[in-house]
Design a protein around this motif. Structure first.
Motif, PDB file in Angstrom:
ATOM      1  N   ARG A  40       0.854  -1.181   0.000  1.00 43.19           N
ATOM      2  CA  ARG A  40       0.000   0.000   0.000  1.00 43.19           C
ATOM      3  C   ARG A  40       0.894   1.236   0.000  1.00 43.19           C
ATOM      4  N   VAL A  92       4.691  10.266  13.168  1.00 40.32           N
ATOM      5  CA  VAL A  92       3.353   9.791  13.544  1.00 40.32           C
ATOM      6  C   VAL A  92       2.905   8.659  12.622  1.00 40.32           C
ATOM      7  N   ARG A 126      -5.323   2.446  -3.538  1.00 33.63           N
ATOM      8  CA  ARG A 126      -6.023   3.371  -2.652  1.00 33.63           C
ATOM      9  C   ARG A 126      -5.002   3.843  -1.611  1.00 33.63           C
ATOM     10  N   LEU A 181      -2.720   5.871   1.204  1.00 36.09           N
ATOM     11  CA  LEU A 181      -2.949   6.535   2.485  1.00 36.09           C
ATOM     12  C   LEU A 181      -2.119   7.810   2.501  1.00 36.09           C
ATOM     13  N   PHE A 213      -0.761  10.796   5.001  1.00 33.72           N
ATOM     14  CA  PHE A 213      -0.614  11.308   6.368  1.00 33.72           C
ATOM     15  C   PHE A 213      -0.058  12.717   6.257  1.00 33.72           C
ATOM     16  N   THR A 252      -1.657  22.435   7.942  1.00 31.99           N
ATOM     17  CA  THR A 252      -2.756  23.022   8.717  1.00 31.99           C
ATOM     18  C   THR A 252      -3.456  24.153   7.971  1.00 31.99           C
ATOM     19  N   GLN A 272      -7.211   7.952   1.293  1.00 30.07           N
ATOM     20  CA  GLN A 272      -7.600   8.117   2.684  1.00 30.07           C
ATOM     21  C   GLN A 272      -6.664   9.143   3.303  1.00 30.07           C
ATOM     22  N   VAL A 273      -7.190  10.263   3.740  1.00 28.60           N
ATOM     23  CA  VAL A 273      -6.338  11.323   4.279  1.00 28.60           C
ATOM     24  C   VAL A 273      -6.407  11.332   5.801  1.00 28.60           C
ATOM     25  N   PHE A 274      -5.242  11.235   6.436  1.00 22.60           N
ATOM     26  CA  PHE A 274      -5.151  11.336   7.891  1.00 22.60           C
ATOM     27  C   PHE A 274      -4.608  12.715   8.236  1.00 22.60           C
ATOM     28  N   LEU A 303      -2.809  16.865  12.607  1.00 20.65           N
ATOM     29  CA  LEU A 303      -2.811  17.937  13.598  1.00 20.65           C
ATOM     30  C   LEU A 303      -4.165  18.626  13.763  1.00 20.65           C
ATOM     31  N   THR A 350       7.825  10.181  19.870  1.00 18.81           N
ATOM     32  CA  THR A 350       6.656  10.492  19.046  1.00 18.81           C
ATOM     33  C   THR A 350       5.737  11.460  19.778  1.00 18.81           C
ATOM     34  N   LEU A 382       1.907  20.587  17.747  1.00 18.84           N
ATOM     35  CA  LEU A 382       0.601  21.202  18.020  1.00 18.84           C
ATOM     36  C   LEU A 382       0.779  22.529  18.747  1.00 18.84           C
ATOM     37  N   ARG A 399      -9.210   4.215  12.753  1.00 19.75           N
ATOM     38  CA  ARG A 399      -9.494   4.405  11.324  1.00 19.75           C
ATOM     39  C   ARG A 399      -8.693   3.442  10.463  1.00 19.75           C
TER      40      ARG A 399
END
Lengths: 273, 273
Positions: free
Chosen positions: A9, A25, A68, A70, A72, A76, A90-92, A95, B21, B29, B101
């Motif tokens: 993936r 992360v 598909r 991913l 990350f 912002t 798929q958007v993570f 923040l 992490t 943040l 998720r």
């Protein structure tokens, strides 16, 4: 739910700055899915709508081949983030939710400017890290025993037990001034703390290692030498451990610990005082 | 909404492993709230219910003095996390929502074991990083010009332009084998690429720096020396930049860039090929 496939993936790590936070992360999350084959792609300094559109086009190309991906991201800025959100992936958003909660909790709006965590905005702490690095390099391998008074910690151990990588990591990541003291034959003959270390007992952290692992590491450096022989490694490690015990020096085993783990353990100890 | 106060808010960074992490995300943040006075406390290796109860007691003690601490945690074990959730604090569960998720997306349960991202579970990549670090140290300051063939990148610049910290960071963080070449008077006289670098054009990355900043850095090391004089710094930087331009070497300005930023820029360039 889709089922896992043998096809790796694609994981896109997209940041408006260095990408270090996003990568950290993403890897921390995905480490909980150890059997999933993954292919990492890093896109840093994606700070504009146009740059994000470029990433979205890459994603579309992957999706057109039935993938598909991913994504990350630590972006912002709402308009930049929107471009990624529209991509077929798929958007993570790593923040966003935390920032929203912090705005409520702290009662002030988040700046949502381009990521500044890894720049020099905290000049003082950055200069402390660079200073600590200079210090570690200057005092590596027992070179600077007259500077032990300036050290935060002094790592003690036989050659190739992990002192240098640990002291460099402590400096670069945590701004800790770490010196080294390499134990050698003279020190074992004394059977008590080496003289340059006596005045600095509270700063000492011993590193030990499985002699077979040490033998393997030294063999890579100096094959078939006495220095690398299993017998010599066993001898040195045994004597070093005895010395640590007699002198009451706390010891960490580096055989299967990463520099991150060794450093975190030392830091936890330093902080407990 | 509470309003901001002058009293620093306590930020607890709680992890079941190294805490790297959790600290990275918490700082990313909170960098968006630059005016908020904060006091960081790190609690690493909190892997058991008992350890989490210890942290919860610390939080309770702070709360009893009227504080409302923020907890940022990467703990994923539900029973350990529960202890933090019951503490009188705002708890930011940094990995939980992403894991849930991903379980849906990947169709397999997350392991939710103690954080393994910073251990040696990816042996190959860890050994590559340590190997890269050995390489950077062995070839620092032009010592290893016969090994340039083995380097991934070669950083070129005048003394104290940022080559060594950048190459160590590239190695430790990214597993990139980075060598250095320090430019000196001989090289400027030639006005073309130094001979040891000629065969490695594609690997070269020039570092430059504002002469006044260089003057300040060198003055700290060798006060009142010719080496540190503003005139000498201006001369060297001018000649170095001219050389980069003639030879078509890409250049980065390190004056106000962190090693993280310089490294990320180089990596982005390497990846673009």
């Amino acid at each position: 739910m889709s089922s896992p496939t043998a096809q790796p993936r694609t994981v896109l790590i997209v940041s408006d700055h260095t990408g270090l936070t996003a990568e950290t992360v993403a890897r921390a999350l995905l480490a909980h899915f150890p059997d999933q084959p993954l292919k990492y792609i890093q896109r840093s300094f994606v700070g504009t709508v146009a740059a994000a559109q470029g990433v979205a086009r890459e994603v579309a190309a992957l999706a057109s081949r039935g993938e598909r991906p991913l994504i990350f991201t630590t972006i912002t800025d709402a308009s930049v983030l929107r471009e990624l959100d529209m991509a077929p992936a798929q958007v993570f958003d790593l923040l966003g939710p935390g920032l929203t909660r912090l705005e409520g909790e702290l009662g002030v709006p988040a700046s949502r400017r381009v990521g500044r965590h890894h720049d020099m905005h905290d000049q003082q702490s950055y200069l402390a890290r660079m200073d600590a690095l200079d210090f570690a390099l200057a005092t590596d391998d027992g070179l600077g025993d007259r500077q032990y008074g300036l050290a935060d910690v002094i790592l003690v151990g036989v050659s190739r037990a992990g002192k240098t990588p640990t002291s460099l990591f402590l400096a670069l990541q945590h701004g800790i001034r770490a010196s080294n003291y390499p134990l050698a034959e003279d020190d074992f003959e004394r059977e008590s703390l080496p003289i340059p270390l006596e005045a600095h007992r509270a700063k000492l952290h011993g590193l030990t290692i499985d002699p077979r692992r040490l033998h393997a590491i030294r063999t890579q450096r100096k094959p078939a030498s006495r220095y690398a022989s299993l017998e010599q490694c066993e001898h040195e490690v045994r004597r070093a451990e005895r010395l640590f015990q007699r002198a009451g020096v706390p010891v960490r085993d580096t055989t299967s610990a990463s520099v991150e783990e060794i450093a975190a353990g030392i830091l936890a100890q330093v902080r407990r005082g």
